[in-house]
Scaffold this motif. Structure first.
Motif, PDB file in Angstrom:
ATOM      1  N   MET B  58       0.836  -1.204   0.000  1.00 48.40           N
ATOM      2  CA  MET B  58       0.000   0.000   0.000  1.00 48.40           C
ATOM      3  C   MET B  58       0.874   1.258   0.000  1.00 48.40           C
ATOM      4  O   MET B  58       0.581   2.226  -0.716  1.00 48.40           O
ATOM      5  CB  MET B  58      -0.876  -0.026   1.245  1.00 48.40           C
ATOM      6  N   ALA B  59       1.928   1.203   0.815  1.00 53.72           N
ATOM      7  CA  ALA B  59       2.755   2.404   0.954  1.00 53.72           C
ATOM      8  C   ALA B  59       3.667   2.613  -0.253  1.00 53.72           C
ATOM      9  O   ALA B  59       3.875   3.751  -0.683  1.00 53.72           O
ATOM     10  CB  ALA B  59       3.605   2.292   2.217  1.00 53.72           C
ATOM     11  N   PHE B  60       4.206   1.525  -0.794  1.00 56.39           N
ATOM     12  CA  PHE B  60       5.210   1.671  -1.849  1.00 56.39           C
ATOM     13  C   PHE B  60       4.624   1.565  -3.255  1.00 56.39           C
ATOM     14  O   PHE B  60       5.307   1.879  -4.213  1.00 56.39           O
ATOM     15  CB  PHE B  60       6.309   0.622  -1.682  1.00 56.39           C
ATOM     16  N   VAL B  61       3.393   1.074  -3.371  1.00 53.86           N
ATOM     17  CA  VAL B  61       2.808   0.918  -4.710  1.00 53.86           C
ATOM     18  C   VAL B  61       1.537   1.757  -4.865  1.00 53.86           C
ATOM     19  O   VAL B  61       1.418   2.552  -5.796  1.00 53.86           O
ATOM     20  CB  VAL B  61       2.500  -0.577  -4.997  1.00 53.86           C
ATOM     21  N   TRP B  62       0.590   1.570  -3.947  1.00 57.34           N
ATOM     22  CA  TRP B  62      -0.728   2.165  -4.151  1.00 57.34           C
ATOM     23  C   TRP B  62      -0.684   3.701  -4.076  1.00 57.34           C
ATOM     24  O   TRP B  62      -1.193   4.371  -4.977  1.00 57.34           O
ATOM     25  CB  TRP B  62      -1.718   1.605  -3.132  1.00 57.34           C
ATOM     26  N   TYR B  63      -0.059   4.242  -3.065  1.00 58.63           N
ATOM     27  CA  TYR B  63      -0.058   5.698  -2.929  1.00 58.63           C
ATOM     28  C   TYR B  63       0.750   6.384  -4.027  1.00 58.63           C
ATOM     29  O   TYR B  63       0.293   7.395  -4.572  1.00 58.63           O
ATOM     30  CB  TYR B  63       0.427   6.105  -1.540  1.00 58.63           C
ATOM     31  N   PRO B  64       1.957   5.899  -4.417  1.00 60.39           N
ATOM     32  CA  PRO B  64       2.641   6.516  -5.564  1.00 60.39           C
ATOM     33  C   PRO B  64       1.851   6.424  -6.863  1.00 60.39           C
ATOM     34  O   PRO B  64       1.814   7.388  -7.641  1.00 60.39           O
ATOM     35  CB  PRO B  64       3.956   5.735  -5.650  1.00 60.39           C
ATOM     36  N   VAL B  65       1.188   5.272  -7.088  1.00 57.99           N
ATOM     37  CA  VAL B  65       0.385   5.139  -8.315  1.00 57.99           C
ATOM     38  C   VAL B  65      -0.788   6.104  -8.278  1.00 57.99           C
ATOM     39  O   VAL B  65      -1.131   6.746  -9.289  1.00 57.99           O
ATOM     40  CB  VAL B  65      -0.088   3.666  -8.471  1.00 57.99           C
ATOM     41  N   LYS B  66      -1.375   6.245  -7.110  1.00 56.26           N
ATOM     42  CA  LYS B  66      -2.495   7.179  -6.965  1.00 56.26           C
ATOM     43  C   LYS B  66      -2.040   8.613  -7.233  1.00 56.26           C
ATOM     44  O   LYS B  66      -2.719   9.381  -7.931  1.00 56.26           O
ATOM     45  CB  LYS B  66      -3.029   7.052  -5.532  1.00 56.26           C
ATOM     46  N   ARG B  67      -0.860   8.946  -6.703  1.00 55.98           N
ATOM     47  CA  ARG B  67      -0.313  10.292  -6.932  1.00 55.98           C
ATOM     48  C   ARG B  67      -0.011  10.516  -8.407  1.00 55.98           C
ATOM     49  O   ARG B  67      -0.300  11.579  -8.963  1.00 55.98           O
ATOM     50  CB  ARG B  67       0.958  10.441  -6.100  1.00 55.98           C
ATOM     51  N   LEU B  68       0.551   9.489  -9.050  1.00 58.33           N
ATOM     52  CA  LEU B  68       0.872   9.588 -10.476  1.00 58.33           C
ATOM     53  C   LEU B  68      -0.398   9.773 -11.297  1.00 58.33           C
ATOM     54  O   LEU B  68      -0.447  10.619 -12.216  1.00 58.33           O
ATOM     55  CB  LEU B  68       1.608   8.323 -10.907  1.00 58.33           C
ATOM     56  N   LEU B  69      -1.407   8.995 -10.977  1.00 57.52           N
ATOM     57  CA  LEU B  69      -2.679   9.117 -11.719  1.00 57.52           C
ATOM     58  C   LEU B  69      -3.271  10.502 -11.549  1.00 57.52           C
ATOM     59  O   LEU B  69      -3.787  11.097 -12.510  1.00 57.52           O
ATOM     60  CB  LEU B  69      -3.672   8.061 -11.219  1.00 57.52           C
ATOM     61  N   MET B  71      -1.618  13.242 -10.921  1.00 62.36           N
ATOM     62  CA  MET B  71      -0.796  14.208 -11.687  1.00 62.36           C
ATOM     63  C   MET B  71      -1.119  14.141 -13.173  1.00 62.36           C
ATOM     64  O   MET B  71      -1.238  15.169 -13.851  1.00 62.36           O
ATOM     65  CB  MET B  71       0.696  13.906 -11.473  1.00 62.36           C
ATOM     66  N   VAL B  72      -1.270  12.909 -13.690  1.00 64.15           N
ATOM     67  CA  VAL B  72      -1.584  12.751 -15.119  1.00 64.15           C
ATOM     68  C   VAL B  72      -2.933  13.361 -15.430  1.00 64.15           C
ATOM     69  O   VAL B  72      -3.106  14.071 -16.434  1.00 64.15           O
ATOM     70  CB  VAL B  72      -1.546  11.245 -15.493  1.00 64.15           C
ATOM     71  N   ARG B  73      -3.895  13.126 -14.547  1.00 62.07           N
ATOM     72  CA  ARG B  73      -5.235  13.668 -14.773  1.00 62.07           C
ATOM     73  C   ARG B  73      -5.209  15.195 -14.737  1.00 62.07           C
ATOM     74  O   ARG B  73      -5.824  15.870 -15.552  1.00 62.07           O
ATOM     75  CB  ARG B  73      -6.175  13.133 -13.693  1.00 62.07           C
ATOM     76  N   ARG B  74      -4.435  15.711 -13.771  1.00 62.93           N
ATOM     77  CA  ARG B  74      -4.353  17.166 -13.644  1.00 62.93           C
ATOM     78  C   ARG B  74      -3.660  17.780 -14.860  1.00 62.93           C
ATOM     79  O   ARG B  74      -4.089  18.822 -15.374  1.00 62.93           O
ATOM     80  CB  ARG B  74      -3.589  17.520 -12.371  1.00 62.93           C
ATOM     81  N   ALA B  75      -2.596  17.093 -15.340  1.00 63.67           N
ATOM     82  CA  ALA B  75      -1.883  17.613 -16.516  1.00 63.67           C
ATOM     83  C   ALA B  75      -2.788  17.595 -17.740  1.00 63.67           C
ATOM     84  O   ALA B  75      -2.803  18.536 -18.552  1.00 63.67           O
ATOM     85  CB  ALA B  75      -0.626  16.771 -16.760  1.00 63.67           C
ATOM     86  N   GLY B  76      -3.554  16.508 -17.894  1.00 66.98           N
ATOM     87  CA  GLY B  76      -4.464  16.413 -19.027  1.00 66.98           C
ATOM     88  C   GLY B  76      -5.537  17.477 -18.975  1.00 66.98           C
ATOM     89  O   GLY B  76      -5.888  18.093 -19.987  1.00 66.98           O
ATOM     90  N   ARG B  77      -6.027  17.744 -17.762  1.00 64.87           N
ATOM     91  CA  ARG B  77      -7.070  18.764 -17.617  1.00 64.87           C
ATOM     92  C   ARG B  77      -6.520  20.158 -17.940  1.00 64.87           C
ATOM     93  O   ARG B  77      -7.171  20.947 -18.611  1.00 64.87           O
ATOM     94  CB  ARG B  77      -7.618  18.724 -16.195  1.00 64.87           C
ATOM     95  N   SER B  78      -5.294  20.421 -17.479  1.00 68.78           N
ATOM     96  CA  SER B  78      -4.730  21.747 -17.726  1.00 68.78           C
ATOM     97  C   SER B  78      -4.394  21.935 -19.196  1.00 68.78           C
ATOM     98  O   SER B  78      -4.594  23.008 -19.763  1.00 68.78           O
ATOM     99  CB  SER B  78      -3.479  21.942 -16.870  1.00 68.78           C
ATOM    100  N   SER B  79      -3.903  20.853 -19.874  1.00 71.71           N
ATOM    101  CA  SER B  79      -3.605  20.992 -21.302  1.00 71.71           C
ATOM    102  C   SER B  79      -4.900  21.140 -22.100  1.00 71.71           C
ATOM    103  O   SER B  79      -4.948  21.848 -23.091  1.00 71.71           O
ATOM    104  CB  SER B  79      -2.810  19.779 -21.792  1.00 71.71           C
ATOM    105  N   ALA B  80      -5.956  20.492 -21.679  1.00 69.74           N
ATOM    106  CA  ALA B  80      -7.248  20.654 -22.370  1.00 69.74           C
ATOM    107  C   ALA B  80      -7.809  22.049 -22.168  1.00 69.74           C
ATOM    108  O   ALA B  80      -8.459  22.613 -23.055  1.00 69.74           O
ATOM    109  CB  ALA B  80      -8.233  19.617 -21.855  1.00 69.74           C
ATOM    110  N   GLY B  81      -7.524  22.645 -21.037  1.00 68.26           N
ATOM    111  CA  GLY B  81      -8.014  23.996 -20.786  1.00 68.26           C
ATOM    112  C   GLY B  81      -7.256  25.042 -21.571  1.00 68.26           C
ATOM    113  O   GLY B  81      -7.801  26.083 -21.935  1.00 68.26           O
ATOM    114  N   ARG B  82      -5.971  24.761 -21.883  1.00 66.75           N
ATOM    115  CA  ARG B  82      -5.183  25.745 -22.635  1.00 66.75           C
ATOM    116  C   ARG B  82      -5.545  25.777 -24.109  1.00 66.75           C
ATOM    117  O   ARG B  82      -5.417  26.785 -24.769  1.00 66.75           O
ATOM    118  CB  ARG B  82      -3.696  25.417 -22.495  1.00 66.75           C
ATOM    119  N   LYS B  83      -5.968  24.597 -24.638  1.00 69.47           N
ATOM    120  CA  LYS B  83      -6.255  24.562 -26.083  1.00 69.47           C
ATOM    121  C   LYS B  83      -7.460  25.429 -26.410  1.00 69.47           C
ATOM    122  O   LYS B  83      -8.434  25.447 -25.646  1.00 69.47           O
ATOM    123  CB  LYS B  83      -6.530  23.107 -26.497  1.00 69.47           C
ATOM    124  N   PRO B  84      -7.402  26.089 -27.529  1.00 69.84           N
ATOM    125  CA  PRO B  84      -8.558  26.935 -27.909  1.00 69.84           C
ATOM    126  C   PRO B  84      -9.717  26.075 -28.405  1.00 69.84           C
ATOM    127  O   PRO B  84      -9.511  25.026 -28.951  1.00 69.84           O
ATOM    128  CB  PRO B  84      -8.026  27.820 -29.023  1.00 69.84           C
TER     129      PRO B  84
END
Lengths: 141, 84
Positions: B58-69, B71-84
Motif C-alpha cells: 500500500m505504501a510503496f505501490v498504491w499511494y505513488p500510483v495514486k499520486r501519479l494518476l 498528476m496525469v489527470r491534472r496535466a491532461g485537464r490543464s492541457s485541455a483547458g489551454r487549447k482553444p
C-alpha cells in the motif's frame, strides 16, 4: 530409560517456560497486536492527507515486519530447548519422543511442573514475608 | 476436442489416486503436534508478516500510483483547458 527421557523432557519444558518468561515473548506479541491495530486505525482515518498516510504506512509496514519477525524469532528461540530435547534424545539413546506421547510420562511432567510452581510460590511468600522483593510469584503478572 | 483437453488430466488422476490411497494406507502418526501457544504464536507471526507486506504494498505501490494518476489527470485537464 523412560524415566531419564521424561526428566530430560521436563527440564526442556521448564527451560522453555523460563525463556518465554524471561524474554517477554507474550509482551512481544502484545506489541505486535498493538501495531497492527494502530496501522488499521491510521489507514481508516478520514481527513488525513495521502502524503501523511503514505509516510505512516511506510513506517508502520517496516515496524510491523520487524516486530513480527522479532516475535517469531523469540518464540522459536524459546521453543528451542524442547526441540533440542526431542532431536537429541534419540541420538543420546533416550526415548524423548515416546515420552512426549506417553500418558504416564506426561502426568509425571505435569506433577513435576505443579510441584515446582508450588515451591516457587512458597519460596516467594517466604521471601516477601521477610521483606524481600516481589520475585518468585506463581503468576508472572 | 474435449477428450483431448481432458485426457492428460484423467491420466494424472488415474496415477495420483492410487498413489494417494497407498500413502493414506501406509501413513504413520505424523508426530507433528503443535500446542495452542506455539500454534497461535506462529499464526500471529505469519499474519503480522502478511500484514506488513500488504501495508508495504500500500505504501510503496498504491499511494505513488495514486499520486501519479492524479498528476496525469491534472496535466491532461490543464492541457485541455489551454487549447482553444
Amino acid at each position: 530409560m523412560m524415566a531419564a527421557a521424561t526428566l530430560l523432557l521436563a527440564l526442556a519444558l521448564l527451560a522453555t517456560v523460563m525463556l518465554a518468561r524471561r524474554w517477554g515473548v507474550l509482551g512481544r506479541f502484545a506489541a505486535l497486536g498493538a501495531i497492527g491495530r494502530r496501522s488499521v486505525r491510521i489507514m481508516a482515518r478520514r481527513g488525513a492527507s495521502d502524503c501523511s498516510k503514505e509516510r505512516a504506512a511506510r513506517l508502520l509496514a517496516m515496524r510491523l515486519m520487524g516486530r513480527s519477525l522479532a516475535a517469531g524469532a523469540g518464540l522459536a528461540l524459546a521453543a528451542a530447548p524442547l526441540a533440542a530435547a526431542l532431536a537429541l534424545g534419540p541420538w543420546l539413546g533416550l526415548p524423548t519422543l515416546n515420552a512426549l506421547f506417553d500418558p504416564l510420562a506426561r502426568a509425571a511432567i505435569l506433577c513435576l511442573g505443579i510441584s515446582l510452581a508450588l515451591i516457587r510460590f512458597v519460596l516467594g511468600r517466604i521471601g516477601r514475608a521477610h521483606g524481600g522483593s516481589r520475585r518468585g510469584r506463581l503468576s508472572p503478572a | 476436442m474435449r477428450m483431448t483437453v481432458f485426457a492428460p488430466l484423467m491420466c494424472l488422476l488415474a496415477g495420483a489416486a492410487p498413489a494417494a490411497l497407498l500413502l493414506a494406507a501406509t501413513a504413520v502418526p505424523a508426530q507433528a503436534y503443535v500446542g495452542p501457544g506455539l500454534g497461535l504464536g506462529a499464526a500471529s507471526t505469519a499474519l503480522g508478516v502478511v500484514g506488513a507486506i500488504l501495508l508495504g504494498l500500500m505504501a510503496f505501490v498504491w499511494y505513488p500510483v495514486k499520486r501519479l494518476l492524479r498528476m496525469v489527470r491534472r496535466a491532461g485537464r490543464s492541457s485541455a483547458g489551454r487549447k482553444p
